[in-house]
Design an enzyme around this catalytic site. Structure first.
Site: not given
Ligand SMILES: Nc1ncnc2c1ncn2[C@@H]1O[C@H](COP(=O)(O)OP(=O)(O)OP(=O)(O)O)[C@@H](O)[C@H]1O
Length: 286
Positions: A58, A174
């Site tokens: 992310g 969001d």
């Molecule tokens: N609990 C989970 N199970 C499986 N995949 C996950 C999980 N959490 C995150 N991911 C994967 O990791 C990616 C990055 O997650 P993260 O929460 O860091 O960022 P984001 O929500 O995409 O963006 P940001 O927080 O920067 O707005 C997600 O887009 C998803 O593909």
């Protein structure tokens, strides 16, 4: 923690018969390990986990598949660097995200099982959503959109989760396909509570969220309530059915204008039921 696992167990009915005993055993061990001898929750450290493949990245966090060593329970481990949090001045946002998400317990809200930190990093231990992002799943479909039946299932699950959040005075703010994950059983899990707030009795006025999903009352800068999530649910329903959000435009100004005028057109393949449902989402300045 026990409560969290109890609601995960609701999903056991969808697990193949031969896997149930193994899964029950794992869950039992997980509950046991989460309780320290004096009844307090166990404090975790990175050494308690075997860290596996990266699941995604992310803006601030890197997410890895991980296994809690004692119980063998699979989780998603989100790693955030303290220096980045401080540089971007989002420490308070993260604390709010942790406070809110770790207290929510609903089958369609991604569970934050626990969290811990070391000198440099903050670790969030999250329920593992094996299929991953709903957005990517949508892009894999024929015509890059879901059929009505799938949309009905997802919209129902998000609506149910939002009803639960609102009952607990939490506004997500969001909701969009990128913030929805799918479990191994294909159920929606609302993730990313980074923009969410505990709704106090006074109404909120902050500008936040993603442009395409911004509700008119936020654009107008008037006070708003949990109804902003209902708006986003309408936008979500449209995007899942059509493949792109309803007010998408070349520039921000036009998007704002189209949102303000609720200037939305349905392609001919959208049937009367969803048209009617989506069109019911409206807004009234308070
Ligand atoms: N609990 C989970 N199970 C499986 N995949 C996950 C999980 N959490 C995150 N991911 C994967 O990791 C990616 C990055 O997650 P993260 O929460 O860091 O960022 P984001 O929500 O995409 O963006 P940001 O927080 O920067 O707005 C997600 O887009 C998803 O593909």
């Amino acid at each position: 923690m026990e409560q969290a696992l109890a609601s995960m167990e609701l999903q056991l009915d969808k697990v193949p018969e031969e896997l149930k005993p193994h899964l029950k055993k794992l869950m039992g061990r997980m509950i046991e390990s989460w309780k320290a001898r004096d009844g307090k929750e166990k404090e975790y450290r990175l050494e308690d986990f075997e860290v596996g493949k990266p699941l995604g990245r992310g803006k601030f966090g890197r997410v890895y598949l991980a296994r809690e060593k004692r119980t063998e329970f699979m989780v998603a481990l989100k790693v955030l660097f303290k220096s980045e949090l401080v540089k971007e001045e989002i420490e308070h946002q993260l604390i709010r995200e942790i406070e809110i998400q770790s207290h929510l317990s609903h089958p369609n809200v991604l569970r934050m099982l626990t969290y811990f930190h070391d000198e440099k990093r903050v670790f969030l231990v999250l329920e593992y959503a094996a299929i991953g992002e709903l957005y990517k799943e949508m892009r894999k479909q024929p015509n890059q959109r879901f059929d009505e039946k799938r949309v009905a299932k997802y919209v129902y699950q998000v609506a149910d989760a939002l009803m639960y959040c609102h009952k607990n005075k939490v506004i997500h703010r969001d909701i969009k396909p990128e913030n929805l994950l799918l479990s191994a059983w294909g159920n929606v899990k609302i993730a990313d509570f980074g923009w969410s707030v505990h709704a106090p009795s006074l109404r909120r006025k902050t500008m936040c969220g993603t442009l395409d999903y911004l509700p008119p009352e936020i654009i107008a800068g008037v006070q708003y309530t949990e109804h902003v999530d209902h708006w986003c649910l309408g936008v979500l329903c449209y995007e899942l059915l059509v493949g792109h959000p309803p007010f998408e435009s070349k520039d921000r100004k036009t998007t704002y204008k189209r949102i303000d005028h609720v200037d939305m057109k349905f392609p001919s393949f959208v049937s009367p039921g969803p048209r009617n449902l989506i069109s019911k989402v409206s807004w009234q300045p308070i």
